[in-house]
Design a protein around this motif. Structure first.
Motif, PDB file in Angstrom:
ATOM      1  N   UNK A 120       0.811  -1.219   0.000  1.00 32.35           N
ATOM      2  CA  UNK A 120       0.000   0.000   0.000  1.00 32.35           C
ATOM      3  C   UNK A 120       0.844   1.269   0.000  1.00 32.35           C
ATOM      4  N   UNK A 121       2.170   1.154  -0.027  1.00 33.82           N
ATOM      5  CA  UNK A 121       3.028   2.328   0.125  1.00 33.82           C
ATOM      6  C   UNK A 121       2.931   3.301  -1.049  1.00 33.82           C
ATOM      7  N   UNK A 122       2.494   2.832  -2.204  1.00 42.97           N
ATOM      8  CA  UNK A 122       2.275   3.728  -3.336  1.00 42.97           C
ATOM      9  C   UNK A 122       0.801   4.133  -3.436  1.00 42.97           C
ATOM     10  N   UNK A 123      -0.079   3.190  -3.117  1.00 43.18           N
ATOM     11  CA  UNK A 123      -1.509   3.417  -3.292  1.00 43.18           C
ATOM     12  C   UNK A 123      -2.034   4.548  -2.406  1.00 43.18           C
ATOM     13  N   UNK A 124      -1.503   4.682  -1.180  1.00 43.47           N
ATOM     14  CA  UNK A 124      -2.084   5.643  -0.231  1.00 43.47           C
ATOM     15  C   UNK A 124      -1.910   7.088  -0.679  1.00 43.47           C
ATOM     16  N   UNK A 125      -1.026   7.354  -1.647  1.00 42.75           N
ATOM     17  CA  UNK A 125      -0.813   8.730  -2.115  1.00 42.75           C
ATOM     18  C   UNK A 125      -1.817   9.123  -3.193  1.00 42.75           C
ATOM     19  N   UNK A 126      -2.653   8.157  -3.624  1.00 41.69           N
ATOM     20  CA  UNK A 126      -3.642   8.457  -4.652  1.00 41.69           C
ATOM     21  C   UNK A 126      -4.916   9.039  -4.033  1.00 41.69           C
ATOM     22  N   UNK A 127      -5.627   9.785  -4.839  1.00 39.97           N
ATOM     23  CA  UNK A 127      -6.891  10.355  -4.385  1.00 39.97           C
ATOM     24  C   UNK A 127      -7.907   9.267  -4.053  1.00 39.97           C
ATOM     25  N   UNK A 128      -8.627   9.449  -2.957  1.00 39.16           N
ATOM     26  CA  UNK A 128      -9.725   8.588  -2.521  1.00 39.16           C
ATOM     27  C   UNK A 128      -9.248   7.182  -2.133  1.00 39.16           C
ATOM     28  N   UNK A 129      -7.958   7.030  -1.859  1.00 29.49           N
ATOM     29  CA  UNK A 129      -7.430   5.748  -1.394  1.00 29.49           C
ATOM     30  C   UNK A 129      -6.974   5.889   0.052  1.00 29.49           C
ATOM     31  N   UNK A 130      -7.349   4.911   0.875  1.00 30.81           N
ATOM     32  CA  UNK A 130      -6.926   4.910   2.271  1.00 30.81           C
ATOM     33  C   UNK A 130      -6.312   3.554   2.577  1.00 30.81           C
ATOM     34  N   UNK A 131      -5.301   3.549   3.419  1.00 29.86           N
ATOM     35  CA  UNK A 131      -4.651   2.303   3.786  1.00 29.86           C
ATOM     36  C   UNK A 131      -5.555   1.423   4.630  1.00 29.86           C
ATOM     37  N   UNK A 132      -5.195   0.146   4.723  1.00 36.24           N
ATOM     38  CA  UNK A 132      -6.011  -0.800   5.490  1.00 36.24           C
ATOM     39  C   UNK A 132      -5.978  -0.499   6.985  1.00 36.24           C
ATOM     40  N   UNK A 133      -5.023   0.337   7.425  1.00 31.69           N
ATOM     41  CA  UNK A 133      -4.980   0.706   8.848  1.00 31.69           C
ATOM     42  C   UNK A 133      -6.074   1.700   9.212  1.00 31.69           C
ATOM     43  N   UNK A 134      -6.676   2.314   8.196  1.00 26.78           N
ATOM     44  CA  UNK A 134      -7.755   3.270   8.463  1.00 26.78           C
ATOM     45  C   UNK A 134      -8.987   2.513   8.948  1.00 26.78           C
ATOM     46  N   UNK A 135      -9.553   2.955  10.026  1.00 22.51           N
ATOM     47  CA  UNK A 135     -10.723   2.296  10.609  1.00 22.51           C
ATOM     48  C   UNK A 135     -11.869   3.294  10.683  1.00 22.51           C
ATOM     49  N   UNK A 136     -13.012   2.808  11.178  1.00 22.62           N
ATOM     50  CA  UNK A 136     -14.214   3.649  11.179  1.00 22.62           C
ATOM     51  C   UNK A 136     -14.024   4.900  12.020  1.00 22.62           C
ATOM     52  N   UNK A 156       7.243  10.052   0.197  1.00 21.09           N
ATOM     53  CA  UNK A 156       7.401   8.612   0.365  1.00 21.09           C
ATOM     54  C   UNK A 156       7.163   8.214   1.808  1.00 21.09           C
ATOM     55  N   UNK A 157       7.175   6.917   2.038  1.00 26.93           N
ATOM     56  CA  UNK A 157       6.972   6.388   3.380  1.00 26.93           C
ATOM     57  C   UNK A 157       7.755   5.092   3.506  1.00 26.93           C
ATOM     58  N   UNK A 158       8.301   4.867   4.684  1.00 24.89           N
ATOM     59  CA  UNK A 158       8.970   3.611   5.014  1.00 24.89           C
ATOM     60  C   UNK A 158       8.527   3.186   6.411  1.00 24.89           C
ATOM     61  N   UNK A 159       8.621   1.901   6.660  1.00 25.12           N
ATOM     62  CA  UNK A 159       8.337   1.388   7.994  1.00 25.12           C
ATOM     63  C   UNK A 159       9.605   1.377   8.825  1.00 25.12           C
ATOM     64  N   UNK A 160       9.506   1.862  10.027  1.00 24.34           N
ATOM     65  CA  UNK A 160      10.674   1.932  10.910  1.00 24.34           C
ATOM     66  C   UNK A 160      10.966   0.562  11.510  1.00 24.34           C
ATOM     67  N   UNK A 161      12.239   0.304  11.746  1.00 21.04           N
ATOM     68  CA  UNK A 161      12.644  -0.979  12.322  1.00 21.04           C
ATOM     69  C   UNK A 161      12.060  -1.150  13.721  1.00 21.04           C
ATOM     70  N   UNK A 162      11.972  -0.059  14.456  1.00 18.02           N
ATOM     71  CA  UNK A 162      11.457  -0.123  15.824  1.00 18.02           C
ATOM     72  C   UNK A 162       9.938  -0.069  15.887  1.00 18.02           C
ATOM     73  N   UNK A 163       9.271   0.002  14.725  1.00 16.10           N
ATOM     74  CA  UNK A 163       7.822   0.060  14.695  1.00 16.10           C
ATOM     75  C   UNK A 163       7.317   1.435  14.310  1.00 16.10           C
ATOM     76  N   UNK A 164       6.210   1.460  13.593  1.00 16.13           N
ATOM     77  CA  UNK A 164       5.668   2.728  13.147  1.00 16.13           C
ATOM     78  C   UNK A 164       6.117   3.068  11.738  1.00 16.13           C
ATOM     79  N   UNK A 165       5.678   4.225  11.281  1.00 15.85           N
ATOM     80  CA  UNK A 165       5.967   4.672   9.921  1.00 15.85           C
ATOM     81  C   UNK A 165       6.761   5.968   9.943  1.00 15.85           C
TER      82      UNK A 165
END
Length: 464
Positions: free
Chosen positions: A406-422, A446-455
């Motif tokens: 999802x690292x490319x998809x989330x930058x598109x219009x009207x796209x939200x990552x699977x972490x997005x909740x209600x 851009x976005x990367x995942x951190x080794x210690x957790x998080x983005x």
């Protein structure tokens, strides 16, 4: 955590199939070889026994007519001096005559014939082995008319040579069979598996933001080419509809801006001139909703301008640390309300020529995301570093991170990552706005995942 693949799974599919076929052919050849060798060995042992029995009867007849001298004359001429031996003994085991080659001396011949009923002149056979040789000696004894015993022995040297030749022929036939069996594998790999791999690799690129990636199956079988053509035609239609929808949305946003401004003006007029408290409250709340709708329209227009290179920038020399420090001060109360720690890591004192309002809005959107997805007790950190003549600004959190696909998809219009909740409402414009503003400045995101957790979200901006 994904499970580790087995060693077999790491082998490319075409080689895996070839390996499995090679194992199957090799096992078949080995089983065939064992069966044939066993069968041939059994038949050769029977043949050696038959030869020994025939020679015993023949030499007994010669002995009956010519005595030992006749046997002595015939044996060297009729037998191989290396693989056959003959002996005549008395009933007490005294050797009266023998012709035994050196290679057969290693076998321990019986001292006396076995006790049997010799009245029917029966033949007694035995197999002898020796630790000094791998050959097996088949010997037989027959009782002569004068009471003496005739012994005759024959090694399986010739039989083993015959078996060795059969083994070589079997291996050659097996290798030839394996080579022939691999021909369909080679064809299958070249015409099916390799195109399918190319098909799969191109399918993985279908999620790219541009939406122009297509399935590629060069030199594939007609069925795969037909499937790729049908899928690509569907993707072309989807891309056309998507672009048409985006264009409609952009045009609608542009057209809505004027009526929203008029409605806002009327509500302001009503709020100023009305003495009714309920009407004033309704007008005030309506103005808030109008402002939110106008902001959404403005976001869509900003994204459109950034994507098409038409966004107007009001550049000015701006210290990077000043923008970030002001944002930290602005967002600290909201972070404290969520029991989050909002920190800043000071970098070089950089001054860039940029649109201060738009860059502030872009970083604010990243901070809004970090506040929304970082659990209570988490940390959010802002930092920046120089890169060339520009800067890279990082917003780091201790949230769930972003799925790799999802690292490319989330930058598109009207796209939200699977972490997005209600509990995190939105229509997926925040990050696309960040990308549009960065693109308008000649930068990237851009976005990367951190080794210690998080983005770790970043905006790269040139000097401008």
């Amino acid at each position: 955590m994904p499970s580790k693949r087995s060693l077999l799974d790491r082998i490319p599919s075409q080689w895996r199939l070839a390996l499995m076929l090679a194992l199957f052919v090799g096992t078949s050849i080995a089983l065939t070889l064992i069966f044939v060798r066993s069968t041939v060995s059994r038949d050769l042992r029977r043949f050696d026994a038959a030869v020994v029995m025939n020679d015993l009867v023949e030499y007994a007849a010669i002995y009956a007519s010519s005595g030992i001298k006749g046997v002595l004359d015939v044996f060297p001429a009729g037998q191989s001096s290396d693989s056959s031996a003959i002996r005549i003994t008395s009933p007490d085991g005294i050797i009266l005559f023998e012709e035994i080659p050196p290679g057969i001396h290693v076998y321990a011949w019986p001292a006396k014939p076995p006790s049997n009923d010799w009245s029917a002149r029966k033949t007694v056979l035995q197999e002898l082995t020796s630790p000094e040789t791998e050959l097996r000696l088949t010997i037989g004894a027959i009782r002569l008319r004068d009471g003496n015993y005739l012994w005759f022995g024959r090694t399986d040297e010739e039989a083993q040579r015959y078996q060795h030749n059969i083994t070589i022929y079997l291996w050659l036939a097996g290798i030839l069979a394996a080579a022939v069996a691999l021909l369909p594998v080679i064809w299958y790999s070249h015409e099916v598996l390799i195109p399918i791999r190319s098909f799969t690799n191109s399918a993985r690129r279908l999620h790219l933001p541009e939406g122009t990636a297509r399935l590629m199956v060069p030199r594939a079988i007609p069925e795969l080419q037909t499937l790729a053509s049908v899928v690509n035609a569907g993707l072309d239609q989807i891309l056309s509809l998507t672009r048409e929808l985006q264009s409609t949305n952009d045009q609608l946003a542009h057209e809505l801006r004027t009526p929203l401004a008029r409605v806002r003006g009327n509500l302001e007029n009503l709020l100023d001139k009305s003495d009714n408290a309920a009407a004033q409250d309704a007008a005030a709340r309506s103005l808030e909703e109008i402002d939110r709708a106008a902001q959404l329209v403005q976001h869509i227009l900003t994204i459109r301008g950034g994507d098409h290179g038409a966004l107007r920038l009001y550049r000015q020399q701006t210290p990077v640390h000043q923008i970030i420090t002001n944002l930290v001060d602005l967002f600290t109360p909201a972070a404290e309300d969520r029991n989050l720690t909002l920190g800043i890591q000071q970098g070089l004192d950089l001054v860039l020529n940029l649109d201060r309002e738009l860059i502030t809005q872009a970083i604010s959107n990243l901070l809004d995301n970090a506040l929304a997805y970082t659990p209570k007790g988490g940390k959010i950190n802002l930092r920046w570093q120089a890169e060339g003549t520009g800067v890279v600004i990082f917003v780091e959190d201790t949230g769930p991170g972003v799925h790799r696909e999802e690292m490319q998809m989330i930058w598109e219009r009207y796209n939200r990552g699977s972490s997005a909740v209600v509990r995190h409402p939105g229509i997926g414009l925040g990050l696309s706005l960040v990308r549009a503003i960065s693109t308008a400045h000649g930068g990237s995101v851009g976005v990367t995942n951190r080794v210690t957790g998080g983005a770790s979200f970043w905006i790269k901006l040139p000097q401008g």
